[in-house]
Structure formats: C-alpha cells, structure tokens
Design a protein around this motif. Structure first.
Motif, PDB file in Angstrom:
ATOM      1  N   ASP A 169       0.846  -1.185   0.000  1.00  0.00           N
ATOM      2  CA  ASP A 169       0.000   0.000   0.000  1.00  0.00           C
ATOM      3  C   ASP A 169       0.888   1.244   0.000  1.00  0.00           C
ATOM      4  N   VAL A 170       0.270   2.390   0.137  1.00  0.00           N
ATOM      5  CA  VAL A 170       1.013   3.644   0.265  1.00  0.00           C
ATOM      6  C   VAL A 170       0.532   4.385   1.503  1.00  0.00           C
ATOM      7  N   LEU A 171       1.441   5.140   2.090  1.00  0.00           N
ATOM      8  CA  LEU A 171       1.107   6.031   3.191  1.00  0.00           C
ATOM      9  C   LEU A 171       1.139   7.456   2.638  1.00  0.00           C
ATOM     10  N   LEU A 172       0.103   8.236   2.964  1.00  0.00           N
ATOM     11  CA  LEU A 172      -0.049   9.594   2.443  1.00  0.00           C
ATOM     12  C   LEU A 172      -0.195  10.580   3.600  1.00  0.00           C
ATOM     13  N   ARG A 173       0.023  11.846   3.301  1.00  0.00           N
ATOM     14  CA  ARG A 173      -0.285  12.860   4.302  1.00  0.00           C
ATOM     15  C   ARG A 173      -1.798  12.901   4.523  1.00  0.00           C
ATOM     16  N   ALA A 174      -2.198  13.204   5.720  1.00  0.00           N
ATOM     17  CA  ALA A 174      -3.620  13.175   6.064  1.00  0.00           C
ATOM     18  C   ALA A 174      -4.446  14.129   5.208  1.00  0.00           C
ATOM     19  N   ASP A 175      -3.826  15.215   4.752  1.00  0.00           N
ATOM     20  CA  ASP A 175      -4.574  16.192   3.961  1.00  0.00           C
ATOM     21  C   ASP A 175      -4.429  15.980   2.452  1.00  0.00           C
ATOM     22  N   GLU A 176      -3.847  14.844   2.048  1.00  0.00           N
ATOM     23  CA  GLU A 176      -3.669  14.542   0.622  1.00  0.00           C
ATOM     24  C   GLU A 176      -5.027  14.247  -0.024  1.00  0.00           C
ATOM     25  N   THR A 177      -5.330  14.943  -1.125  1.00  0.00           N
ATOM     26  CA  THR A 177      -6.611  14.731  -1.808  1.00  0.00           C
ATOM     27  C   THR A 177      -6.449  14.310  -3.266  1.00  0.00           C
ATOM     28  N   ALA A 178      -5.228  14.489  -3.817  1.00  0.00           N
ATOM     29  CA  ALA A 178      -5.026  14.202  -5.246  1.00  0.00           C
ATOM     30  C   ALA A 178      -4.775  12.729  -5.522  1.00  0.00           C
ATOM     31  N   ILE A 179      -4.308  11.978  -4.522  1.00  0.00           N
ATOM     32  CA  ILE A 179      -3.989  10.556  -4.717  1.00  0.00           C
ATOM     33  C   ILE A 179      -5.119   9.718  -4.134  1.00  0.00           C
ATOM     34  N   LYS A 180      -5.979   9.211  -5.010  1.00  0.00           N
ATOM     35  CA  LYS A 180      -7.144   8.434  -4.578  1.00  0.00           C
ATOM     36  C   LYS A 180      -7.096   6.990  -5.066  1.00  0.00           C
ATOM     37  N   ALA A 181      -6.202   6.696  -6.015  1.00  0.00           N
ATOM     38  CA  ALA A 181      -6.068   5.354  -6.587  1.00  0.00           C
ATOM     39  C   ALA A 181      -4.631   5.173  -7.045  1.00  0.00           C
ATOM     40  N   PRO A 182      -4.204   3.927  -7.278  1.00  0.00           N
ATOM     41  CA  PRO A 182      -2.808   3.705  -7.704  1.00  0.00           C
ATOM     42  C   PRO A 182      -2.390   4.531  -8.919  1.00  0.00           C
ATOM     43  N   LYS A 183      -3.307   4.723  -9.882  1.00  0.00           N
ATOM     44  CA  LYS A 183      -2.950   5.474 -11.094  1.00  0.00           C
ATOM     45  C   LYS A 183      -2.559   6.918 -10.782  1.00  0.00           C
ATOM     46  N   ASP A 184      -3.042   7.435  -9.665  1.00  0.00           N
ATOM     47  CA  ASP A 184      -2.727   8.813  -9.283  1.00  0.00           C
ATOM     48  C   ASP A 184      -1.292   8.976  -8.804  1.00  0.00           C
ATOM     49  N   LEU A 185      -0.579   7.846  -8.662  1.00  0.00           N
ATOM     50  CA  LEU A 185       0.827   7.907  -8.255  1.00  0.00           C
ATOM     51  C   LEU A 185       1.741   8.250  -9.428  1.00  0.00           C
ATOM     52  N   ASN A 186       1.226   8.168 -10.637  1.00  0.00           N
ATOM     53  CA  ASN A 186       2.023   8.524 -11.818  1.00  0.00           C
ATOM     54  C   ASN A 186       2.529   9.968 -11.687  1.00  0.00           C
ATOM     55  N   ALA A 240       4.438  10.073  -1.318  1.00  0.00           N
ATOM     56  CA  ALA A 240       3.901   8.836  -0.762  1.00  0.00           C
ATOM     57  C   ALA A 240       5.040   7.900  -0.373  1.00  0.00           C
ATOM     58  N   LEU A 241       4.763   7.046   0.600  1.00  0.00           N
ATOM     59  CA  LEU A 241       5.696   6.010   1.036  1.00  0.00           C
ATOM     60  C   LEU A 241       5.036   4.670   0.783  1.00  0.00           C
ATOM     61  N   THR A 242       5.780   3.719   0.206  1.00  0.00           N
ATOM     62  CA  THR A 242       5.169   2.422  -0.095  1.00  0.00           C
ATOM     63  C   THR A 242       5.918   1.264   0.553  1.00  0.00           C
ATOM     64  N   THR A 243       5.149   0.337   1.116  1.00  0.00           N
ATOM     65  CA  THR A 243       5.584  -0.977   1.598  1.00  0.00           C
ATOM     66  C   THR A 243       4.313  -1.704   2.041  1.00  0.00           C
ATOM     67  N   ASP A 244       4.419  -2.762   2.841  1.00  0.00           N
ATOM     68  CA  ASP A 244       3.235  -3.484   3.306  1.00  0.00           C
ATOM     69  C   ASP A 244       2.351  -2.569   4.149  1.00  0.00           C
ATOM     70  N   ASP A 245       1.038  -2.700   3.991  1.00  0.00           N
ATOM     71  CA  ASP A 245       0.122  -1.829   4.739  1.00  0.00           C
ATOM     72  C   ASP A 245       0.244  -2.010   6.250  1.00  0.00           C
ATOM     73  N   SER A 246       0.562  -3.226   6.698  1.00  0.00           N
ATOM     74  CA  SER A 246       0.717  -3.462   8.133  1.00  0.00           C
ATOM     75  C   SER A 246       1.901  -2.679   8.693  1.00  0.00           C
ATOM     76  N   ILE A 247       2.990  -2.627   7.932  1.00  0.00           N
ATOM     77  CA  ILE A 247       4.172  -1.875   8.363  1.00  0.00           C
ATOM     78  C   ILE A 247       3.862  -0.378   8.375  1.00  0.00           C
ATOM     79  N   LEU A 248       3.182   0.086   7.330  1.00  0.00           N
ATOM     80  CA  LEU A 248       2.810   1.495   7.256  1.00  0.00           C
ATOM     81  C   LEU A 248       1.883   1.869   8.415  1.00  0.00           C
ATOM     82  N   ALA A 249       0.929   0.993   8.723  1.00  0.00           N
ATOM     83  CA  ALA A 249      -0.007   1.254   9.817  1.00  0.00           C
ATOM     84  C   ALA A 249       0.726   1.329  11.144  1.00  0.00           C
ATOM     85  N   GLY A 250       1.744   0.483  11.305  1.00  0.00           N
ATOM     86  CA  GLY A 250       2.518   0.501  12.538  1.00  0.00           C
ATOM     87  C   GLY A 250       3.212   1.827  12.756  1.00  0.00           C
TER      88      GLY A 250
END
Length: 277
Positions: free
Chosen positions: A128-145, A191-201
């Motif tokens: 998954d990806v970790l985003l800033r709480a106020d991020e509104t432009a990244i709503k799906a994987p394609k928005d990471l382009n 954005a930061l990407t790795t496993d969602d469990s690690i990001l949640a931690g």
C-alpha cells in the motif's frame, strides 16, 4: 575412616552429576522445549506496531502473536529469548537452530518454502502507500504517476509497482522508513510504499497521530507466516495455537491494540494454509 572416604567420594560424584545437569539444562531442541524452559524466537526489532525493541521491552503485533504461541507451547513471557531476525538472515537462523520460530513480517513464498516450513498464515497484508492526512489528489494507484514515491534502499516495493502496475513514479530511496516519513511529512515526497501493516505501525505511533493515512489500495498480497526449521513438528503445534488465538478473540484484540490508531482496515484472520497469490 573408610566410611568417611566412601561418603566423600559419593558426594563428589553427586556434585559432578548436578553440575553436568545444570550445564545441559538450558539446551533447546528443535521443538523449543528445554530443561531450563527457554525458547528463542525471532522478531524484527525496528518495526513499530509489529516488532520493536523499546526501553520498556518488546512490542507489536508479531510480538503478541509470538507470545501467545509460546504460551500455548508451555512458555511464559519471561521464558522467551527474543532475537533480532533481519530479513536477509531469517532462513539461516532457522536452519542453524538459532531460534525455534520466527514471526517477523515473514511473507510465505514458494522460494522460501524450499528452505523452511511455515505455520499460518496469521495475517494477510497488502502493499500500500502512506499519504499525508490532507492529501486529496492521490485516490487510486494510477494517481501515483508522476509523484515522488519513497521506499527503503534495497526494498522491492517501489519496483513492484512499476513491474505489476506499470506506474511511472519518481522513485526516491532513503535508508530507513523513518527517513521516508520525515520526507513525507515535510512534503519532499508524496507517498511512502511498503506493506500496509508496516505502514499502519508507523502511522499509529503517538508522534504521528493524525498526520498520515493509508491509501488502502491493496496492490499485492503478503501472507505473513511463522517460519520454522524444515521438517519440524512445531508447524502443526503453532497452527493449533494460531487457530486458538483467533477463536478466543486474542487475534482481533492484538490487531486493534497495535494498528487501531492508524485506521488500518485489516483483512479477517486467514485460515491456516490459505495462502493468497
């Protein structure tokens, strides 16, 4: 006089016998049992929410799972010897007998199953990806382009996105996830990407409360298992313990305790042997 000599000799033999027993009492077998009632378990030391060494001890979901399993095997928390299991060292540690089992965000893969056995899975995570709480432009994987995507040096997470989803991101690598978090917080990366469990931690840490959010994109499946030495009968015993952890509510409680502050939308507890591709 003769009686005293015999008595002294007997005492010496008894003392030597007791010493030999004491020296050999803590030797552990492949099943984790020992005369000294100790068990060595491998975890991560640097993953908040999963496996982390703190001034107060060891904490995280993997630690809670491992502690529960150890209890079912007959060991109290004070009888556990925690050992750091870095990703590159895990198979070797099991093969060498340094630990009896490893619970350390250890994804079950066909390549690893050639070297070790896995109990579980006990958690289905996703890239998954970790985003800033106020991020509104990244709503799906394609928005990471075109966005600046951070990953840890040596990680395959960012490359996975390019290979599997054909995303064209501006990859930035830092030596640690903490460095990526600092960059995300400052706006240096998107954005930061790795496993969602690690990001949640990480996001669940008190100092980051309310600052980040998970994308919840579920881009890959990561089946976390408990690694044991190839052929060990511990696999069946650990599977029984994991089933008990789910049925008595301890698994759900551990998820809420360790990931709750990050609003982690976890998958239900997986069935033993059900490895999602």
């Amino acid at each position: 006089m003769q009686l005293r000599k015999v008595t002294a000799a007997s005492a010496a033999v008894l003392a030597l016998s007791l010493a030999a027993t004491a020296c050999g009492g803590d030797k552990k077998d492949d099943n984790g049992s020992s005369g000294g009632k100790k068990i060595a378990i491998g975890i991560k030391f640097d993953q908040p929410g999963l496996g982390q060494k703190t001034p107060q001890g060891y904490a995280g979901f993997d630690v809670d799972v491992a502690t529960y399993v150890a209890k079912k095997l007959g060991y109290g928390s004070d009888q556990i010897e925690w050992k750091e299991s870095k990703s590159a060292d895990r198979e070797t540690m099991l093969q060498r007998g340094d630990v009896q089992f490893i619970a350390a965000t250890y994804s079950i893969t066909p390549e690893r199953e050639q070297k070790v056995d896995f109990a579980g899975p006990y958690l289905l995570a996703h890239q998954d990806v970790l985003l800033r709480a106020d991020e509104t432009a990244i709503k799906a994987p394609k928005d990471l382009n075109g966005k600046k995507l951070c990953s840890v040096s040596g990680s395959t997470s960012a490359q996975n996105l390019k290979a599997k989803l054909n995303l064209k991101t501006d990859l930035v690598t830092y030596p640690t996830y903490s460095a990526c978090l600092s960059g995300l917080q400052s706006g240096a990366i998107d954005a930061l990407t790795t496993d969602d469990s690690i990001l949640a931690g990480y996001a669940a840490q008190a100092q980051f409360k309310g600052k980040f959010k998970l994308g919840n994109f579920k881009m890959t499946n990561e089946n976390y298992g408990i690694g044991v030495k190839k052929g060990s009968d511990l696999k069946a015993k650990i599977n029984t313990a994991l089933e008990s952890m789910v049925s008595d509510g301890s698994w759900a409680a551990a998820v809420k305790k360790n990931f709750g502050p990050a609003d982690y939308k976890n998958e239900p507890a997986p069935k033993i042997g059900d490895v999602k591709s």
